[in-house]
Write an enzyme that holds these catalytic residues in place. Structure first.
Site, PDB file in Angstrom:
ATOM      1  N   ASP A  13       5.251  79.550   9.026  1.00  0.00           N
ATOM      2  CA  ASP A  13       3.841  79.205   8.907  1.00  0.00           C
ATOM      3  C   ASP A  13       3.331  79.398   7.483  1.00  0.00           C
ATOM      4  O   ASP A  13       3.817  80.259   6.741  1.00  0.00           O
ATOM      5  CB  ASP A  13       3.026  80.086   9.858  1.00  0.00           C
ATOM      6  CG  ASP A  13       1.772  79.411  10.349  1.00  0.00           C
ATOM      7  OD1 ASP A  13       1.511  78.267   9.933  1.00  0.00           O
ATOM      8  OD2 ASP A  13       1.050  80.023  11.159  1.00  0.00           O
ATOM      9  N   ARG A  31       2.580  83.099  23.143  1.00  0.00           N
ATOM     10  CA  ARG A  31       1.740  82.163  23.886  1.00  0.00           C
ATOM     11  C   ARG A  31       2.148  82.178  25.351  1.00  0.00           C
ATOM     12  O   ARG A  31       3.334  82.232  25.676  1.00  0.00           O
ATOM     13  CB  ARG A  31       1.864  80.741  23.316  1.00  0.00           C
ATOM     14  CG  ARG A  31       1.362  80.650  21.880  1.00  0.00           C
ATOM     15  CD  ARG A  31       1.449  79.244  21.329  1.00  0.00           C
ATOM     16  NE  ARG A  31       1.104  79.232  19.907  1.00  0.00           N
ATOM     17  CZ  ARG A  31       1.171  78.161  19.127  1.00  0.00           C
ATOM     18  NH1 ARG A  31       1.559  77.000  19.644  1.00  0.00           N
ATOM     19  NH2 ARG A  31       0.844  78.228  17.847  1.00  0.00           N
ATOM     20  N   HIS A  46      -3.477  74.113   7.290  1.00  0.00           N
ATOM     21  CA  HIS A  46      -2.450  74.794   8.077  1.00  0.00           C
ATOM     22  C   HIS A  46      -1.188  73.937   8.004  1.00  0.00           C
ATOM     23  O   HIS A  46      -1.261  72.726   8.162  1.00  0.00           O
ATOM     24  CB  HIS A  46      -2.844  74.907   9.551  1.00  0.00           C
ATOM     25  CG  HIS A  46      -4.201  75.477   9.805  1.00  0.00           C
ATOM     26  ND1 HIS A  46      -4.389  76.660  10.489  1.00  0.00           N
ATOM     27  CD2 HIS A  46      -5.447  75.027   9.501  1.00  0.00           C
ATOM     28  CE1 HIS A  46      -5.688  76.902  10.588  1.00  0.00           C
ATOM     29  NE2 HIS A  46      -6.349  75.920   9.994  1.00  0.00           N
ATOM     30  N   GLN A 103       7.025  81.286  13.709  1.00  0.00           N
ATOM     31  CA  GLN A 103       6.701  80.065  12.975  1.00  0.00           C
ATOM     32  C   GLN A 103       7.032  80.216  11.489  1.00  0.00           C
ATOM     33  O   GLN A 103       6.864  81.293  10.922  1.00  0.00           O
ATOM     34  CB  GLN A 103       5.202  79.760  13.105  1.00  0.00           C
ATOM     35  CG  GLN A 103       4.743  79.410  14.513  1.00  0.00           C
ATOM     36  CD  GLN A 103       3.247  79.194  14.560  1.00  0.00           C
ATOM     37  OE1 GLN A 103       2.477  80.056  14.158  1.00  0.00           O
ATOM     38  NE2 GLN A 103       2.829  78.040  15.045  1.00  0.00           N
TER      39      GLN A 103
END
Length: 607
Positions: free
Chosen positions: A354, A334, A481, A352
């Site tokens: 994730d 990012r 998520h 992450q």
């Protein structure tokens, strides 16, 4: 306690506005350390600081000076009479002047004007013109104390006498308007409270935070480094840090598999067309990196969700398959502005923990509950207390209001039915859906946003995701998520500061320091090192040609939780002399007892 402002229908007005506009009702805000009270005290203290700087250094131009979570700051263009920039040592001079102004007990006076008149008044001040760009045409208010004034909507304390308990903390640079392509201004930070005791406690925590700074600890413990030839915000993980991180990844992976998660992996670079479908291109593009390949634009992934969507689409799905849980230690990039990069807390590349769950609408609550139970077990293992906050639809978002309302209600219902407390962060959701943010509190009572649980009806619709229900009809799944740690980088940084580098035994980069007294004890040390590795523990033999005490000190500086010293008695008796560095205890054990102890300590935590 004195009243310093009033709260009327969630709007805060100062005492002079309340009287001048003949307002009535509302709640009184007292001179105390409430959230509203501190905001007013700190914002007013920023003005006091600006007045002091003006009186000290003359021609100073100011941009903005808001209250922030732990204090305040002001951005300015300032030079000392000799042309030098302000330095840390100048803060004491500014503080002294501020105290003089406090003793003068000056009123903070609100003035009303128009946008045009204020613009004309400050026609030669480009920073004030920048401020006016952020204010709509019409009425503009200014506040003054003594000869100093600034454009401001307030509210403020009635008098400088309320600003006695303050401290200026540091000087930094700040790009004008946060734009790294524009001029660097001087920013001075400070804090303020309603009483001396609270100020002193805050300053104590700040001093403790300096000692615990994860950047210093990371360097001392040889965990990670940064190198400008590589690039800002791109951490380099060294062996010690990589061992810690891998240990955490393995422990978490086992917990994920027990809960039915399947490991997957998406590519780190995708065609821009995929990001256009997802909505990232129009809602998140400024945070992404792009490149051209074969005359086509590609975007480096800032999130893992699109890759997991493609895993879902790799075959036809039935209601019998759901919920599907995909997990990935996903590397993302990012674009963070250079001014906000901060150790492991704000980086441009991170990983992450994730996961994405694809569920039927009827399965939302049960899966949210399971995730929150997972969160509770993990945070408990690290000794963190936490709270939850539901973040709602932001200004930039995809999907209809109706879909957002359904998704937000699903989160609220899940928490309400379990009687779980939560706050509301209006407008703080992801662009594709509302979320529960997990905010942990560390040993210094600082709050950190780590985990998140997001309900998403939008991406399944945009990518046309389907499953076949029990009636053989096509239905759209809901996408959840979730991340629990947030990112390994940031979480490890938080954990280092939370523990002051004293990591729990099962997670430490090196569990045992093995210190042979003489060269003749090295073979026994190496035997133990190999056996510990078979047990899943990392160890290190300290056998340099140095004194015993120096080798012990070196091991302690590396924050290794357990030390064993080996001499003739230990070799002959097949035993070890144990030093628990954290508990400051010493003991003796046979080799078999020692190995059993290590096994129990390595496995003492489960998620």
């Amino acid at each position: 306690m004195d009243v310093i402002a009033y709260k009327i229908d969630d709007k805060i007005v100062d005492t002079q506005t309340y009287k001048a506009e003949n307002l009535s009702g509302g709640a009184e805000i007292y001179y105390e350390n409430s959230a509203d009270g501190l905001d007013i005290i700190r914002h007013s203290c920023a003005h006091l600081m600006a007045q002091a700087i003006t009186e000290l250094y003359g021609n100073v131009q100011f941009f903005v000076g808001p209250a922030i979570e732990d204090g305040f700051y002001y951005d300015m263009r300032v030079k000392k009479p000799n042309g030098e920039s302000l330095k840390e040592e100048d803060l004491a001079v500014i503080e002294k002047k501020m105290k003089e102004l406090i003793d003068a007990k000056q009123d903070l006076v609100k003035q009303y004007s128009t946008w045009d008149k204020v613009s004309a008044k400050y026609a030669k001040d480009d920073l004030k013109q920048e401020v006016l760009k952020r204010i709509p045409q019409g009425e503009v208010t200014l506040y003054s104390q003594g000869e100093w004034e600034d454009i401001c909507r307030g509210p403020h304390v009635p008098n400088t006498k309320y600003l006695r308990w303050f401290k200026l903390t540091r000087i930094a640079g700040a790009y004008l308007g946060g734009d790294e392509k524009r001029e660097m201004l001087t920013r001075i930070y400070g804090t303020a409270f309603a009483d001396k005791e609270s100020l002193n406690e805050h300053l104590r925590i700040l001093e403790e935070a300096k000692k615990r700074d994860h950047r210093k600890l990371g360097e001392q413990m040889k965990f990670f480094s940064f190198d400008e030839t590589i690039g800002a915000g791109l951490p380099i993980w060294l062996p010690n840090g990589s061992r810690l991180r891998t240990r955490l990844e393995h422990k978490l992976y086992y917990a994920l598999r027990k809960r039915g998660y399947e490991p997957v992996r998406g590519p780190e670079i995708l065609k821009s067309e995929a990001w256009k479908i997802s909505g990232h291109y129009s809602n998140y593009k400024e945070n992404m990196y792009f490149t051209q390949i074969d005359e086509q634009e590609y975007g480096i992934k800032p999130m893992n969700c699109v890759g997991h969507i493609k895993v879902y689409q790799s075959e036809a799905r039935s209601y019998r398959d759901l919920p599907l849980k995909f997990c990935e230690y996903g590397v993302v990039h990012r674009h963070e502005k250079s001014g906000v990069l901060h150790g492991l807390f704000r980086v441009r590349e991170f990983t992450q923990d994730d996961a994405h769950l694809f569920v039927m609408p009827s399965q939302i609550k049960e899966n949210v509950y399971e995730i929150l139970d997972f969160v509770d077990k993990m945070m408990g293992a690290f000794g963190f207390h936490y709270e939850m906050e539901i973040s709602t639809k932001p200004a930039k978002a995809v999907g209809s209001d109706e879909v957002w309302e359904v998704a937000t209600k699903a989160l609220k219902d899940a928490l309400d039915e379990k009687g779980l407390k939560y706050g509301i962060d209006e407008g703080g959701g992801a662009f594709y859906g509302p979320k529960i943010d997990i905010k942990i509190t560390d040993a210094l009572k600082r709050k950190w946003q780590c985990g998140t649980v997001q309900i998403d009806f939008n991406l399944p619709e945009r990518f046309g995701l389907e499953y076949t229900d029990e009636n053989n009809e096509k239905k759209q799944p809901v996408m959840i998520h979730r991340a629990i740690l947030g990112s390994f980088e940031r979480f490890i940084g938080i954990l280092l500061e939370h523990t002051a580098g004293e990591l729990p035994f099962w997670l430490a980069h090196t569990q045992v320091a093995i210190i042979p007294i003489a060269e003749s004890h090295n073979a026994y040390a190496k035997e133990i090192e190999a056996a510990l590795l078979d047990l899943g523990a990392d160890s290190k033999v300290f056998n340099k040609n140095e004194t015993l005490n120096k080798r012990i000190r070196t091991a302690e500086k590396e924050h290794i939780p357990m030390l064993i010293v080996l001499g003739d008695a230990e070799v002959e008796g097949r035993k070890v002399a144990i030093r628990d560095r954290v508990k400051r205890e010493q003991s003796e054990a046979s080799l078999e007892q020692f190995y059993e102890l290590i096994k129990s300590k390595i496995n003492e935590v489960t998620f």
